[in-house]
Design an enzyme around this catalytic site. Structure first.
Site, PDB file in Angstrom:
ATOM      1  N   ARG A  37       0.805  -1.221   0.000  1.00  0.00           N
ATOM      2  CA  ARG A  37       0.000   0.000   0.000  1.00  0.00           C
ATOM      3  C   ARG A  37       0.840   1.275   0.000  1.00  0.00           C
ATOM      4  O   ARG A  37       0.351   2.346   0.344  1.00  0.00           O
ATOM      5  CB  ARG A  37      -0.955  -0.010   1.201  1.00  0.00           C
ATOM      6  CG  ARG A  37      -1.928  -1.193   1.145  1.00  0.00           C
ATOM      7  CD  ARG A  37      -3.023  -1.104   2.188  1.00  0.00           C
ATOM      8  NE  ARG A  37      -3.868  -2.279   2.198  1.00  0.00           N
ATOM      9  CZ  ARG A  37      -4.869  -2.511   1.358  1.00  0.00           C
ATOM     10  NH1 ARG A  37      -5.141  -1.636   0.419  1.00  0.00           N
ATOM     11  NH2 ARG A  37      -5.588  -3.621   1.458  1.00  0.00           N
ATOM     12  N   HIS A  69       2.246 -11.358  -5.475  1.00  0.00           N
ATOM     13  CA  HIS A  69       1.121 -10.474  -5.803  1.00  0.00           C
ATOM     14  C   HIS A  69       1.631  -9.046  -5.866  1.00  0.00           C
ATOM     15  O   HIS A  69       2.274  -8.565  -4.937  1.00  0.00           O
ATOM     16  CB  HIS A  69       0.046 -10.605  -4.726  1.00  0.00           C
ATOM     17  CG  HIS A  69      -1.313 -10.108  -5.139  1.00  0.00           C
ATOM     18  ND1 HIS A  69      -1.526  -8.841  -5.645  1.00  0.00           N
ATOM     19  CD2 HIS A  69      -2.528 -10.710  -5.106  1.00  0.00           C
ATOM     20  CE1 HIS A  69      -2.817  -8.691  -5.912  1.00  0.00           C
ATOM     21  NE2 HIS A  69      -3.444  -9.803  -5.597  1.00  0.00           N
ATOM     22  N   TYR A  72      -1.531  -3.033  -4.577  1.00  0.00           N
ATOM     23  CA  TYR A  72      -2.878  -2.599  -4.939  1.00  0.00           C
ATOM     24  C   TYR A  72      -2.930  -1.194  -5.549  1.00  0.00           C
ATOM     25  O   TYR A  72      -3.955  -0.808  -6.109  1.00  0.00           O
ATOM     26  CB  TYR A  72      -3.778  -2.634  -3.711  1.00  0.00           C
ATOM     27  CG  TYR A  72      -3.995  -4.021  -3.149  1.00  0.00           C
ATOM     28  CD1 TYR A  72      -4.400  -5.065  -3.976  1.00  0.00           C
ATOM     29  CD2 TYR A  72      -3.806  -4.280  -1.794  1.00  0.00           C
ATOM     30  CE1 TYR A  72      -4.605  -6.336  -3.468  1.00  0.00           C
ATOM     31  CE2 TYR A  72      -4.007  -5.550  -1.273  1.00  0.00           C
ATOM     32  CZ  TYR A  72      -4.404  -6.576  -2.119  1.00  0.00           C
ATOM     33  OH  TYR A  72      -4.604  -7.836  -1.612  1.00  0.00           O
ATOM     34  N   HIS A 109      -3.794  -7.038 -10.751  1.00  0.00           N
ATOM     35  CA  HIS A 109      -5.161  -6.704 -11.130  1.00  0.00           C
ATOM     36  C   HIS A 109      -5.132  -5.908 -12.441  1.00  0.00           C
ATOM     37  O   HIS A 109      -4.214  -5.107 -12.659  1.00  0.00           O
ATOM     38  CB  HIS A 109      -5.824  -5.888 -10.039  1.00  0.00           C
ATOM     39  CG  HIS A 109      -6.039  -6.649  -8.771  1.00  0.00           C
ATOM     40  ND1 HIS A 109      -6.625  -6.095  -7.661  1.00  0.00           N
ATOM     41  CD2 HIS A 109      -5.741  -7.917  -8.429  1.00  0.00           C
ATOM     42  CE1 HIS A 109      -6.681  -6.992  -6.682  1.00  0.00           C
ATOM     43  NE2 HIS A 109      -6.153  -8.098  -7.130  1.00  0.00           N
ATOM     44  N   GLU A 144      -5.361 -11.120 -12.741  1.00  0.00           N
ATOM     45  CA  GLU A 144      -6.387 -11.685 -11.853  1.00  0.00           C
ATOM     46  C   GLU A 144      -7.782 -11.228 -12.270  1.00  0.00           C
ATOM     47  O   GLU A 144      -8.009 -10.035 -12.511  1.00  0.00           O
ATOM     48  CB  GLU A 144      -6.112 -11.258 -10.414  1.00  0.00           C
ATOM     49  CG  GLU A 144      -7.078 -11.837  -9.403  1.00  0.00           C
ATOM     50  CD  GLU A 144      -6.708 -11.467  -7.973  1.00  0.00           C
ATOM     51  OE1 GLU A 144      -7.560 -11.631  -7.090  1.00  0.00           O
ATOM     52  OE2 GLU A 144      -5.559 -11.014  -7.745  1.00  0.00           O
ATOM     53  N   ASP A 178      -9.746 -16.136  -9.249  1.00  0.00           N
ATOM     54  CA  ASP A 178     -10.151 -16.015  -7.851  1.00  0.00           C
ATOM     55  C   ASP A 178     -11.609 -16.450  -7.738  1.00  0.00           C
ATOM     56  O   ASP A 178     -12.485 -15.888  -8.398  1.00  0.00           O
ATOM     57  CB  ASP A 178      -9.973 -14.561  -7.395  1.00  0.00           C
ATOM     58  CG  ASP A 178     -10.295 -14.350  -5.927  1.00  0.00           C
ATOM     59  OD1 ASP A 178     -11.423 -14.682  -5.510  1.00  0.00           O
ATOM     60  OD2 ASP A 178      -9.426 -13.848  -5.193  1.00  0.00           O
ATOM     61  N   HIS A 181     -14.092 -13.760  -6.541  1.00  0.00           N
ATOM     62  CA  HIS A 181     -14.330 -12.781  -7.597  1.00  0.00           C
ATOM     63  C   HIS A 181     -15.221 -13.359  -8.692  1.00  0.00           C
ATOM     64  O   HIS A 181     -16.094 -12.658  -9.219  1.00  0.00           O
ATOM     65  CB  HIS A 181     -13.005 -12.321  -8.200  1.00  0.00           C
ATOM     66  CG  HIS A 181     -12.093 -11.657  -7.224  1.00  0.00           C
ATOM     67  ND1 HIS A 181     -10.813 -11.267  -7.557  1.00  0.00           N
ATOM     68  CD2 HIS A 181     -12.266 -11.314  -5.916  1.00  0.00           C
ATOM     69  CE1 HIS A 181     -10.244 -10.705  -6.495  1.00  0.00           C
ATOM     70  NE2 HIS A 181     -11.093 -10.738  -5.493  1.00  0.00           N
ATOM     71  N   HIS A 213      -6.828 -18.292  -6.693  1.00  0.00           N
ATOM     72  CA  HIS A 213      -7.046 -17.844  -5.327  1.00  0.00           C
ATOM     73  C   HIS A 213      -8.320 -18.524  -4.841  1.00  0.00           C
ATOM     74  O   HIS A 213      -9.395 -18.312  -5.414  1.00  0.00           O
ATOM     75  CB  HIS A 213      -7.217 -16.326  -5.270  1.00  0.00           C
ATOM     76  CG  HIS A 213      -5.962 -15.573  -5.584  1.00  0.00           C
ATOM     77  ND1 HIS A 213      -5.961 -14.227  -5.907  1.00  0.00           N
ATOM     78  CD2 HIS A 213      -4.665 -15.965  -5.608  1.00  0.00           C
ATOM     79  CE1 HIS A 213      -4.715 -13.821  -6.114  1.00  0.00           C
ATOM     80  NE2 HIS A 213      -3.919 -14.867  -5.948  1.00  0.00           N
ATOM     81  N   ASP A 226     -16.262  -7.694  -3.526  1.00  0.00           N
ATOM     82  CA  ASP A 226     -15.126  -8.564  -3.217  1.00  0.00           C
ATOM     83  C   ASP A 226     -14.985  -8.654  -1.702  1.00  0.00           C
ATOM     84  O   ASP A 226     -14.361  -7.785  -1.089  1.00  0.00           O
ATOM     85  CB  ASP A 226     -13.867  -7.976  -3.874  1.00  0.00           C
ATOM     86  CG  ASP A 226     -12.602  -8.750  -3.535  1.00  0.00           C
ATOM     87  OD1 ASP A 226     -12.714  -9.861  -2.985  1.00  0.00           O
ATOM     88  OD2 ASP A 226     -11.509  -8.236  -3.820  1.00  0.00           O
ATOM     89  N   HIS A 228     -13.988 -11.643   0.966  1.00  0.00           N
ATOM     90  CA  HIS A 228     -13.573 -13.024   1.147  1.00  0.00           C
ATOM     91  C   HIS A 228     -14.071 -13.582   2.479  1.00  0.00           C
ATOM     92  O   HIS A 228     -14.200 -12.866   3.463  1.00  0.00           O
ATOM     93  CB  HIS A 228     -12.044 -13.133   1.113  1.00  0.00           C
ATOM     94  CG  HIS A 228     -11.446 -12.752  -0.198  1.00  0.00           C
ATOM     95  ND1 HIS A 228     -10.092 -12.833  -0.455  1.00  0.00           N
ATOM     96  CD2 HIS A 228     -12.011 -12.298  -1.353  1.00  0.00           C
ATOM     97  CE1 HIS A 228      -9.848 -12.435  -1.688  1.00  0.00           C
ATOM     98  NE2 HIS A 228     -10.998 -12.105  -2.254  1.00  0.00           N
ATOM     99  N   GLU A 258      -6.587 -16.739   0.351  1.00  0.00           N
ATOM    100  CA  GLU A 258      -6.617 -15.354   0.816  1.00  0.00           C
ATOM    101  C   GLU A 258      -7.771 -15.181   1.792  1.00  0.00           C
ATOM    102  O   GLU A 258      -8.390 -14.125   1.883  1.00  0.00           O
ATOM    103  CB  GLU A 258      -6.773 -14.398  -0.360  1.00  0.00           C
ATOM    104  CG  GLU A 258      -5.608 -14.414  -1.333  1.00  0.00           C
ATOM    105  CD  GLU A 258      -5.839 -13.492  -2.507  1.00  0.00           C
ATOM    106  OE1 GLU A 258      -4.883 -12.862  -2.950  1.00  0.00           O
ATOM    107  OE2 GLU A 258      -6.994 -13.411  -2.993  1.00  0.00           O
TER     108      GLU A 258
END
Length: 275
Positions: A37, A69, A72, A109, A144, A178, A181, A213, A226, A228, A258
């Site tokens: 981040r 990964h 973001y 992404h 993804e 995923d 998703h 995922h 989204d 999880h 995840e």
């Protein structure tokens, strides 16, 4: 071989990730290569790189068992020139970290576009993927799929296919699926995981599935959200995940948890791995 494990922390050092995965009985795992981040972080030092590689060997993890990964903040589809510049610089930095660690794939992404210019967004995303792949010839990129909120790309197989078709380096551009998703985007993995996977494989082929995922979902089918959930505790349920690990397509690629409750990871791994 089934490569199953969680997205483990790299707190204190990326070199600790293999040991953290091994302590859970994981046969594979995922990592970030830096704080996901923030825009910048200190470069990986030679000692950390060597320690990571030694830990991988010590715990018996092949590079193919690990799915790094990307952060973001990266938006490959943005029309904003400044954000595009920052995104590409960060993507390139993180791709370089992946290569330095001896790994060969990075999950990303596909990004979000400006309302009304979906195809332009797909083309911009593909172009950034190409520039990264040109820079790192040994690297593969796994795009993804998404739940499709707002103008976020990648919620349908058609969009993922279009993105890959716009790229030059198609041979090194694939997909991470995923499950949460997929469910959020309207693919009913709860009732017909076999049909969903067959639809993907018939369109893309087995070689384009770079990872998965495995996440249950807190939100309903076609919610475009989204959220999880731990396996078996959400609206997808446990059975589809047990079906996935029995599929030939799941063999030899990272199957990453995840799921939100870390205290359940060890049991989730044990549940999915064959006795």
């Amino acid at each position: 071989m089934l490569y199953i494990g969680p997205h483990v922390s790299i707190a204190s050092s990326v070199a600790l990730a293999p040991e953290r995965a091994a302590s859970l009985g994981a046969t594979g795992f995922a990592i970030f290569t830096k704080n996901q981040r923030v825009w910048s972080a200190p470069a990986l030092d030679n000692e950390s790189i060597a320690s990571f590689k030694a830990a991988m060997e010590r715990h018996g993890y092949a590079p193919s068992a690990v799915l790094p990964h990307a952060g973001y903040l990266i938006n490959p589809a943005t029309p904003d020139e400044e954000l595009m510049r920052k995104s590409e610089a960060l993507f390139s930095d993180e791709a370089g970290r992946v290569v330095a660690l001896g790994l060969d794939v990075i999950n990303i992404h596909p990004g979000a576009y400006k309302e009304g210019e979906r195809e332009d967004g797909l083309r911009r995303s593909a172009a950034m993927m190409d520039r990264i792949l040109d820079t790192y010839p040994s690297l593969r990129i796994a795009v993804e799929n998404t739940a499709g909120a707002g103008t976020v790309l990648g919620s349908t197989f058609e969009e993922l296919d279009a993105l890959i078709s716009f790229a030059r380096n198609k041979d090194r551009l694939g997909v991470t699926l995923d499950t949460a998703h997929l469910f959020g985007a309207g693919y009913d993995v709860r009732e017909d995981i076999t049909g969903v996977m067959d639809s993907f494989l018939s369109r893309f082929g087995r070689d384009k599935l770079y990872g998965m995922h495995l996440n249950d979902s807190k939100v309903p089918l076609s919610s475009h959200k989204d959220r999880h959930e731990s396996l078996g505790l959400g609206l997808i349920g446990l059975e589809p995940f047990l079906q996935i690990v029995r599929m030939e397509a799941a063999s030899g690629i990272p199957l990453v948890l995840e799921t939100p409750d870390e205290s359940r990871w060890k049991d989730e791994i044990a549940t999915l791995l064959p006795a």
